[in-house]
Design a protein around this motif. Structure first.
Motif, PDB file in Angstrom:
ATOM      1  N   GLU A 300       0.827  -1.203   0.000  1.00 31.20           N
ATOM      2  CA  GLU A 300       0.000   0.000   0.000  1.00 31.20           C
ATOM      3  C   GLU A 300       0.868   1.262   0.000  1.00 31.20           C
ATOM      4  N   GLN A 301       1.971   1.217   0.730  1.00 29.30           N
ATOM      5  CA  GLN A 301       2.877   2.364   0.757  1.00 29.30           C
ATOM      6  C   GLN A 301       3.509   2.589  -0.616  1.00 29.30           C
ATOM      7  N   VAL A 302       3.896   1.501  -1.271  1.00 25.43           N
ATOM      8  CA  VAL A 302       4.491   1.608  -2.610  1.00 25.43           C
ATOM      9  C   VAL A 302       3.477   2.172  -3.599  1.00 25.43           C
ATOM     10  N   LEU A 303       2.265   1.626  -3.581  1.00 25.93           N
ATOM     11  CA  LEU A 303       1.232   2.098  -4.501  1.00 25.93           C
ATOM     12  C   LEU A 303       0.864   3.552  -4.218  1.00 25.93           C
ATOM     13  N   GLY A 304       0.841   3.921  -2.941  1.00 29.98           N
ATOM     14  CA  GLY A 304       0.556   5.307  -2.597  1.00 29.98           C
ATOM     15  C   GLY A 304       1.606   6.252  -3.149  1.00 29.98           C
ATOM     16  N   LEU A 309       3.055  10.185  -7.247  1.00 29.33           N
ATOM     17  CA  LEU A 309       3.971  10.605  -8.303  1.00 29.33           C
ATOM     18  C   LEU A 309       3.228  10.780  -9.624  1.00 29.33           C
ATOM     19  N   ALA A 310       2.322   9.840  -9.928  1.00 28.14           N
ATOM     20  CA  ALA A 310       1.572   9.907 -11.181  1.00 28.14           C
ATOM     21  C   ALA A 310       0.684  11.151 -11.227  1.00 28.14           C
ATOM     22  N   GLN A 311       0.031  11.447 -10.119  1.00 31.97           N
ATOM     23  CA  GLN A 311      -0.847  12.619 -10.086  1.00 31.97           C
ATOM     24  C   GLN A 311      -0.065  13.914 -10.298  1.00 31.97           C
ATOM     25  N   ARG A 312       1.135  13.970  -9.749  1.00 33.15           N
ATOM     26  CA  ARG A 312       1.951  15.174  -9.900  1.00 33.15           C
ATOM     27  C   ARG A 312       2.537  15.289 -11.305  1.00 33.15           C
ATOM     28  N   ALA A 313       2.888  14.143 -11.896  1.00 32.03           N
ATOM     29  CA  ALA A 313       3.556  14.165 -13.197  1.00 32.03           C
ATOM     30  C   ALA A 313       2.578  14.206 -14.370  1.00 32.03           C
ATOM     31  N   ARG A 314       1.365  13.704 -14.174  1.00 32.30           N
ATOM     32  CA  ARG A 314       0.443  13.536 -15.300  1.00 32.30           C
ATOM     33  C   ARG A 314       0.131  14.831 -16.043  1.00 32.30           C
ATOM     34  N   PRO A 315      -0.144  15.942 -15.377  1.00 32.47           N
ATOM     35  CA  PRO A 315      -0.444  17.167 -16.143  1.00 32.47           C
ATOM     36  C   PRO A 315       0.684  17.571 -17.085  1.00 32.47           C
ATOM     37  N   PHE A 316       1.923  17.404 -16.641  1.00 33.18           N
ATOM     38  CA  PHE A 316       3.063  17.757 -17.489  1.00 33.18           C
ATOM     39  C   PHE A 316       3.203  16.765 -18.647  1.00 33.18           C
TER      40      PHE A 316
END
Length: 462
Positions: A300-304, A309-316
């Protein structure tokens, strides 16, 4: 060691190079027929050492050190076989590797499930001697206790038997998976005429021309090996060629190729067995088992972390993709932008926007200059010197180096195998040939393999 005397005597013509631990691996003499006798002898020695350890006093010198020595010899010998299987595969070596892999798997499973030995390590960890040991030795004991638990030492007899069956099948499936991928990669090639080579750099074309000539064909031969595949995807103007190469690479060892190379059922079976193994050990999933020796505390920690990271990187990323699609549509006439167009369009956009081309920069970094620059960085950071040296090698392209400290003492050595080959697995990796460890009053010099898959020089080109 339970082996014929002549196989242990370096002066004998029947001497087996796999059981010589006096120096560097003797790759020039190692043959597939050496594998089984060496494995049998070393495993017999390992089992005899375990029996002696069970009757020895509870102390580092009495039972841990002899076990470490015996198991290191097994690991060193099998490591040479596994390395050659990865970088210089042949039908004979593959047969020897797969015939002996179950023996190694059985040995390590037996060792990990030995309840008496587990209790011996527990007793040492609870003894007054434990706190007097150095941090490295305490870590070895702690890791051994962890590995006994992960190896099924605490399981009931019937569960131990099932655990052993799972480990043997997983080892067999893992080996077959890698071999299928290598065979599928080697099987594909395409030879094209000059009309389809537009945009591809001259050095890549020279290598492709040489490859075709080696097969007795006219034209340019491209394969799925990285030095051939990647330049085609990045530079080839022929969209159909890019699509063909991409699809063949993406579907290697799948249901779209030869049935005997299809890894799909292997993947399903590996996942199934890993789940069963985890449940035998009392874990919810194999992901939990995998994390036991690692820094992360839970799946769960890894997936979190990955989700954040995905949420922060996705817009860019979405912005970059939108720009690339618009550029490809407007400037290159590529609409829609397909997977086999991405590297090509990205290269064109990079050249237009930044006047930067990897191919242009490449000429300033010939192989020897790049290597010496790499070595200088390491030498400056760590206060060492790296020198070319000689050692038995498995292929003429392999180089060997040694590392010395400021006082001129040798502190390490490494092999460097830079170029792609048909008999070599794809990717780049590092592995150890000889580990650094204390042996009496001396330190064993560590030796590593550095393996890459770059294009080899063609003609006088660097």
């Amino acid at each position: 060691m339970n082996a014929p005397t002549e196989r242990l005597n370096p002066a004998s013509e029947n001497f087996n190079p796999l059981v010589d631990f006096s120096g560097l691996p003797r790759f020039g003499e190692l043959k597939p027929e050496h594998v089984a006798p060496a494995v049998d002898a070393l495993l017999a020695e390992g089992r005899a050492t375990i029996e002696r350890a069970l009757g020895a006093p509870v102390s580092w010198d009495s039972f841990v050190a002899p076990l470490e020595d015996a198991n290191e010899r097994i690991g060193r010998a099998w490591g040479q076989v596994a390395h050659l299987h990865a970088v210089l595969d042949s039908p004979e070596l593959r047969e020897a590797y797969n015939a002996n892999l179950p023996k190694l798997t059985q040995y390590w499973t037996e060792l990990g499930q030995n309840q008496q030995l587990f209790e011996k390590y527990q007793a040492l960890a609870a003894s007054p001697e434990y706190v007097t040991l150095g941090s490295a030795r305490r870590r070895i004991i702690d890791n051994a206790l962890r590995d006994f638990r992960l190896g099924g030492a605490e399981l009931a007899p019937e569960k131990k038997a099932r655990y052993a069956e799972i480990q043997e099948e997983l080892a067999r499936l893992g080996s077959r998976f890698s071999e299928n991928l290598l065979d599928a990669t080697k099987a594909f090639s395409i030879v094209v005429d000059e009309s389809r080579t537009g945009g591809i750099p001259d050095d890549v074309l020279a290598a492709a021309r040489e490859a075709a000539e080696k097969d007795g064909k006219r034209g340019w031969k491209f394969t799925l090996h990285a030095p051939s595949y990647m330049p085609v995807m990045q530079y080839a103007d022929d969209r159909q060629l890019r699509q063909t190469i991409y699809r063949e690479s993406a579907t290697r060892a799948s249901e779209f190729g030869k049935a005997e190379w299809d890894n799909t059922p292997l993947i399903a079976r590996i996942v199934e067995l890993r789940r069963e193994l985890a449940q035998l050990l009392g874990y919810r999933s194999y992901a939990e088992v995998s994390l036991v020796p690692k820094m992360a505390e839970s799946p769960e920690q890894v997936l979190g972390f990955l989700d954040d990271l995905a949420q922060r990187a996705r817009p860019f990323a979405e912005k970059d993709v939108a720009e690339l699609r618009e550029f490809a549509r407007r400037e290159l006439g590529l609409d829609p932008l397909e997977a086999w167009d991405v590297a090509y369009a990205s290269e064109k956009l990079r050249v237009q926007r930044y006047a930067f081309s990897e191919q242009e920069v490449k000429q300033y970094f010939p192989e020897e200059v790049a290597l010496q620059g790499l070595f200088r960085v390491a030498e400056t950071l760590y206060g060492v010197c790296i020198y070319a040296a000689e050692a038995p090698k498995w292929h003429e392209d392999v180089r060997f180096y040694e590392i010395r400290d400021a006082a001129g003492m040798r502190v390490g050595q490494f092999y460097m195998d830079l170029y792609a080959r048909d008999t070599k697995r794809s990717g780049a990796w590092m592995d150890d040939a000889i580990t650094r460890r204390r042996k009496g009053a001396t330190l064993q010099t560590p030796v590593a393999y550095l393996t890459c898959n770059f294009s080899r020089p063609v003609g006088n080109r660097p």
